[in-house]
Design a protein around this motif. Sequence first.
Motif, mmCIF file in Angstrom:
data_model
loop_
_atom_site.group_PDB
_atom_site.id
_atom_site.type_symbol
_atom_site.label_atom_id
_atom_site.label_comp_id
_atom_site.label_asym_id
_atom_site.label_seq_id
_atom_site.Cartn_x
_atom_site.Cartn_y
_atom_site.Cartn_z
ATOM 1 N N THR A 28 51.814 27.911 24.121
ATOM 2 C CA THR A 28 53.203 27.603 24.465
ATOM 3 C C THR A 28 53.309 26.494 25.506
ATOM 4 N N CYS A 30 52.502 26.544 28.632
ATOM 5 C CA CYS A 30 53.066 27.098 29.862
ATOM 6 C C CYS A 30 52.387 26.561 31.118
ATOM 7 N N LYS A 32 49.837 27.704 32.695
ATOM 8 C CA LYS A 32 49.245 28.699 33.586
ATOM 9 C C LYS A 32 47.736 28.520 33.703
#
Length: 155
Positions: A28, A30, A32
Amino acid sequence: MFRGKANAPLVVRPPHALAESQFTETCTRCEKCIAVCPTNIIVKGSGGFPEIDFGAGAKECELCNKCVEACQDDALNAANEPVWRWQLTLNEQACLPFQGVACRSCGEYCADSAIRFQPKIGGQFTPELILEACTGCGACIHPCPTNALQIQPAD
């Protein structure tokens, strides 16, 4: 004149990444995994997807799996085998010992003895890659003065 599409550059994904097509469908973006990398070698790449840059940060992977733990969409998954989809390669034309110049920089940084230097009659000791011993950490890449070593996606 139409000459066809140029080959896309090889992209090295973080540890335990799914196969490329699955990875780009699942990830996605993201970021992280980028945020938790202690050596800052995971960077935002093409299309915003994470990739490995051994020229960034501390220049090697600590094999800590923090990126895998941070990945909530399972694009990086510890159950995924092989663990590394990376392969160490050596360009002998760029490697100094193959040109008769003394250099052992890569071997000095390889904690796993995946690079050994073999004697050569009448010449410099030349590096031999022991791929079975290579963890894919990339510690050998940055000290090479000619960029003769690369980590690439495994076949």
